[in-house]
Design an enzyme around this catalytic site. Structure first.
Site, mmCIF file in Angstrom:
data_model
loop_
_atom_site.group_PDB
_atom_site.id
_atom_site.type_symbol
_atom_site.label_atom_id
_atom_site.label_comp_id
_atom_site.label_asym_id
_atom_site.label_seq_id
_atom_site.Cartn_x
_atom_site.Cartn_y
_atom_site.Cartn_z
ATOM 1 N N HIS A 43 -13.511 -26.567 0.015
ATOM 2 C CA HIS A 43 -12.206 -26.995 0.521
ATOM 3 C C HIS A 43 -12.358 -28.346 1.206
ATOM 4 C CE1 HIS A 43 -13.118 -25.888 4.685
ATOM 5 N NE2 HIS A 43 -13.543 -24.711 4.257
ATOM 6 N N HIS A 93 -15.279 -29.285 3.554
ATOM 7 C CA HIS A 93 -16.564 -29.632 2.940
ATOM 8 C C HIS A 93 -16.542 -31.073 2.435
ATOM 9 C CE1 HIS A 93 -16.287 -25.145 2.193
ATOM 10 N NE2 HIS A 93 -17.297 -25.270 3.027
ATOM 11 N N CYS A 112 -22.121 -10.934 12.925
ATOM 12 C CA CYS A 112 -20.942 -11.271 12.124
ATOM 13 C C CYS A 112 -21.387 -11.565 10.697
ATOM 14 C CB CYS A 112 -20.203 -12.494 12.678
ATOM 15 S SG CYS A 112 -18.898 -13.041 11.538
ATOM 16 N N CYS A 124 -20.353 -15.164 9.534
ATOM 17 C CA CYS A 124 -21.171 -16.277 10.070
ATOM 18 C C CYS A 124 -22.633 -16.095 9.684
ATOM 19 C CB CYS A 124 -21.192 -16.314 11.590
ATOM 20 S SG CYS A 124 -19.674 -16.494 12.463
ATOM 21 N N CYS A 137 -15.245 -11.321 15.942
ATOM 22 C CA CYS A 137 -15.938 -12.613 15.897
ATOM 23 C C CYS A 137 -14.965 -13.695 16.392
ATOM 24 C CB CYS A 137 -16.369 -12.918 14.463
ATOM 25 S SG CYS A 137 -16.878 -14.633 14.248
ATOM 26 N N HIS A 192 -14.252 -16.047 13.144
ATOM 27 C CA HIS A 192 -13.585 -15.509 11.946
ATOM 28 C C HIS A 192 -12.560 -14.424 12.245
ATOM 29 C CE1 HIS A 192 -17.320 -17.265 10.213
ATOM 30 N NE2 HIS A 192 -16.437 -17.696 9.359
ATOM 31 N N LYS A 216 -8.816 -24.088 12.663
ATOM 32 C CA LYS A 216 -9.840 -24.652 11.791
ATOM 33 C C LYS A 216 -9.524 -24.273 10.346
ATOM 34 C CE LYS A 216 -14.607 -24.331 10.421
ATOM 35 N NZ LYS A 216 -15.682 -23.388 10.154
ATOM 36 N N LYS A 220 -12.300 -21.017 4.809
ATOM 37 C CA LYS A 220 -12.098 -20.095 3.690
ATOM 38 C C LYS A 220 -11.686 -18.726 4.199
ATOM 39 C CE LYS A 220 -16.403 -21.161 2.602
ATOM 40 N NZ LYS A 220 -17.575 -21.822 2.011
HETATM 41 O O1 ME8 Z 1 -22.060 -23.094 7.544
HETATM 42 N N1 ME8 Z 1 -13.434 -29.149 9.363
HETATM 43 O O2 ME8 Z 1 -21.728 -23.392 5.275
HETATM 44 P P1 ME8 Z 1 -20.155 -23.561 5.187
HETATM 45 C C1 ME8 Z 1 -14.495 -29.950 9.276
HETATM 46 N N2 ME8 Z 1 -24.167 -22.677 4.780
HETATM 47 N N3 ME8 Z 1 -15.615 -29.623 8.592
HETATM 48 C C2 ME8 Z 1 -15.634 -28.436 7.982
HETATM 49 C C3 ME8 Z 1 -14.554 -27.551 8.033
HETATM 50 C C4 ME8 Z 1 -13.394 -27.966 8.764
HETATM 51 N N4 ME8 Z 1 -12.293 -27.223 8.851
HETATM 52 N N5 ME8 Z 1 -14.869 -26.451 7.338
HETATM 53 C C5 ME8 Z 1 -16.117 -26.649 6.845
HETATM 54 C C6 ME8 Z 1 -22.465 -23.144 6.392
HETATM 55 N N6 ME8 Z 1 -16.585 -27.851 7.226
HETATM 56 C C7 ME8 Z 1 -23.932 -23.016 6.131
HETATM 57 C C8 ME8 Z 1 -24.619 -24.319 6.510
HETATM 58 S S1 ME8 Z 1 -26.784 -25.886 6.707
HETATM 59 C C9 ME8 Z 1 -28.423 -25.668 6.776
HETATM 60 C C10 ME8 Z 1 -26.109 -24.318 6.317
HETATM 61 C C11 ME8 Z 1 -17.886 -28.427 6.873
HETATM 62 O O3 ME8 Z 1 -19.809 -23.500 3.743
HETATM 63 C C12 ME8 Z 1 -18.679 -28.768 8.119
HETATM 64 O O4 ME8 Z 1 -19.690 -29.665 7.770
HETATM 65 O O5 ME8 Z 1 -19.459 -22.636 6.105
HETATM 66 C C13 ME8 Z 1 -19.293 -27.424 8.474
HETATM 67 O O6 ME8 Z 1 -20.386 -27.524 9.360
HETATM 68 C C14 ME8 Z 1 -19.699 -26.946 7.086
HETATM 69 O O7 ME8 Z 1 -18.640 -27.425 6.210
HETATM 70 C C15 ME8 Z 1 -19.832 -25.435 6.999
HETATM 71 O O8 ME8 Z 1 -19.917 -25.082 5.655
#
Ligand code: ME8
Length: 531
Positions: free
Chosen positions: A18, A21, A126, A129, A144, A147, A327, A330
């Site tokens: 989304h 990302h 969670c 998370c 959580c 979430h 925020k 997903k």
């Molecule tokens: O946490 N606003 O993956 P994830 C800004 N796999 N940035 C956002 C966002 C939002 N609303 N939503 C997501 C994970 N992001 C783990 C990470 S790293 C070793 C493992 C971005 O798919 C932001 O960079 O939940 C956030 O930290 C990341 O997507 C979380 O992606």
């Protein structure tokens, strides 16, 4: 040549990408492109996090194997990168066997170094998370806080990582490297978490099978966060071989590390003779959002200390893109699909909008209405229209030839020190502030056109030299702002620089007055209003 290594988080493949990302990947790309313009040897990494409970649960809910879901969704994240013009050098997947071997190797070293023991975890967890929650992190109703789902009560025999032992070394790290975490508010947050007393954390999971097997006890897999964090390190050990699959031998000898082959002009290649780890480790910047602060600012440096690996230089924590005040996520279901937004406005407008509208480092709301507003008033008018009308005047009054001699003294002061300022802001990852500095000059150029009224000068043959000077100043001003805007708007700036026959993107030519524009060619509207 300096090196610069920037990373994004690796994204979970439990659902499609989304806008959140896309946001981090775009920000990392701006830094990567900027450093390439400076002549640095750059490595830019992104990818997907494929193990652990969030993915296993999502797969089971869909009735497919985790690997199948991972393959499907990883491909969507991979496809997003070129769509948003991300020039990543590699795309890592934590199911890559090469990555898994590095995880086993590094975590075995942590074990051998005596930082791992068997214990029983009892507490809240969670599954969204994939995080263990302390009592003070549990919302009312055992929910959580991120979430809003019910937490589970876990009791599990696991191997633990002795995080508490790293309390003092971490406090020292924070005292000696005040820029280890930025912005400052996030540094303070991480430090106060450390100072509140660190508890040991599970390093492995007994109940899960979707993960990297623990070499010394195959009944366990590694806890997904340690597997995931190690991507930043493991990627460098095998990226060249991966990135070069299918590349002719003679090209391999010259250059490695190109995931996205429509590479920008200013990029450098990486010499094969040196391994990427030697060149790029430790990472210069890990970009993350605040949801994963603790993992990156506490667990990650402690783990690397336990493995005796050098620490990254900085973690920059940006804010959240919000929709309807929450925020975008997903799990909450309030997401904007980046593919749809790109379809409507184009990827370059998206890059600009996100970094312009939401101060980088803070939370900010996004909406289609504010997108339209920025598109019209800034991209189409301030920049696009300035470019079109300046070039149109050069064509109309001078048949495309630019002969103004030196650009106008009037603007010299307004542009003095601009490249240095932009570089120093970007060194501090202040992406919105750097963009704003350039935009102020775009607006200055617009005012200059109005002040000088070249259409009036053109009526008076005695003022031909003044007209030449104004047109030359506009061409030079457009060149400078375009070189500086290039990391944000790669396509539009290249088109404009091509139209000015000044395709050089090198940062050291970005000073006002350095250019030698001789002629201009017709330019199609950079940001058509009808979009
Ligand atoms: O946490 N606003 O993956 P994830 C800004 N796999 N940035 C956002 C966002 C939002 N609303 N939503 C997501 C994970 N992001 C783990 C990470 S790293 C070793 C493992 C971005 O798919 C932001 O960079 O939940 C956030 O930290 C990341 O997507 C979380 O992606």
């Amino acid at each position: 040549m300096s090196s610069f290594y920037v990373t994004t988080p690796i994204y979970y493949v439990n659902a499609a990408p989304h806008l959140g990302h896309a946001y981090t990947t775009i920000a990392a790309d701006v830094l990567a492109r900027h450093h390439r313009q400076r002549g640095d040897d750059v490595f830019f990494l992104t990818g997907t996090d494929e193990h652990g409970e969030p993915v296993a649960d999502a797969a089971h809910a869909l009735g497919v194997e985790p690997q199948e879901l991972a393959d499907r969704n990883s491909e969507r994240f991979r496809a997003l990168a070129p769509k948003i013009a991300a020039s990543n050098d590699f795309f890592i997947r934590t199911t890559d066997p090469e990555h898994m071997l590095v995880v086993q190797d590094v975590l075995s070293r942590v074990h051998e170094n005596g930082h791992v023991y068997m214990g029983t975890y009892e507490g809240w967890y969670c599954p969204k998370c994939a995080d263990f929650k302390a009592e003070n992190e549990v919302d009312e109703g055992e929910l959580c806080p991120i979430h809003h789902v019910k937490l589970t009560r876990e009791q599990e025999d696991n191997y633990f990582f002795a995080l508490s032992r790293f309390q003092e070394p971490l406090e020292r790290l924070y005292a000696e490297h005040e820029d280890f975490v930025a912005p400052r508010s996030r540094y303070n947050e991480a430090l106060s978490f450390i100072k509140s007393g660190l508890r040991d954390v599970p390093l492995t999971r007994h109940k899960l099978t979707w993960g990297v097997p623990v070499p010394w006890d195959p009944e366990h897999v590694f806890y997904v966060w340690f597997d995931a964090l190690l991507n930043y390190y493991s990627a460098l050990s095998y990226a060249p071989a991966r990135a070069l699959q299918g590349v002719p031998a003679q090209e391999k000898a010259a250059v490695v590390g190109v995931e996205n082959r429509d590479a920008p002009r200013a990029r450098g290649g990486h010499a094969v003779s040196q391994t990427l780890t030697d060149t790029f480790w430790p990472a210069d910047v890990h970009l993350i959002a605040k949801d994963i602060l603790r993992f990156h600012t506490v667990y990650w440096p402690a783990l690397l200390m336990g493995a005796e690996i050098e620490l990254p230089k900085r973690v920059f924590v940006h804010g959240y893109l919000l929709m309807d005040g929450e925020k975008m996520s997903k799990s909450l279901g309030n997401v904007l699909d980046p593919f749809e937004v790109i379809e409507r406005f184009g990827s370059h407008a998206l890059r600009f909008y996100l970094l312009r509208d939401v101060p980088f480092g803070q939370d900010g709301s996004v909406s289609t209405a504010s997108f339209e507003q920025r598109y019209e008033s800034e991209l189409a008018n301030d920049y696009g229209n300035l470019a079109s009308r300046s070039i149109a005047m050069i064509l109309r009054y001078r048949d495309g030839v630019v002969t103004g001699g030196e650009p106008d003294e009037l603007l010299r002061e307004d542009f003095a020190g601009l490249p240095e300022l932009v570089a120093s802001l970007l060194d501090r990852v202040e992406l919105t502030n750097a963009l704003d500095q350039v935009w102020q000059r775009v607006r200055r150029l617009n005012r200059y056109v109005e002040e000088q009224a070249p259409w009036q000068l053109a009526k008076d043959p005695e003022r031909a030299a003044d007209l030449d000077r104004v047109l030359c100043t506009l061409a030079e001003g457009l060149r400078v702002v375009s070189v500086l805007l290039h990391p944000y708007l790669p396509d539009a700036t290249e088109k404009l620089l091509d139209a000015l026959d000044a395709p050089d993107l090198a940062f050291d030519g970005a000073a006002f007055g350095e250019g030698e524009i001789r002629f201009a060619q017709k330019l199609e509207p950079l940001f058509p209003k009808s979009q």
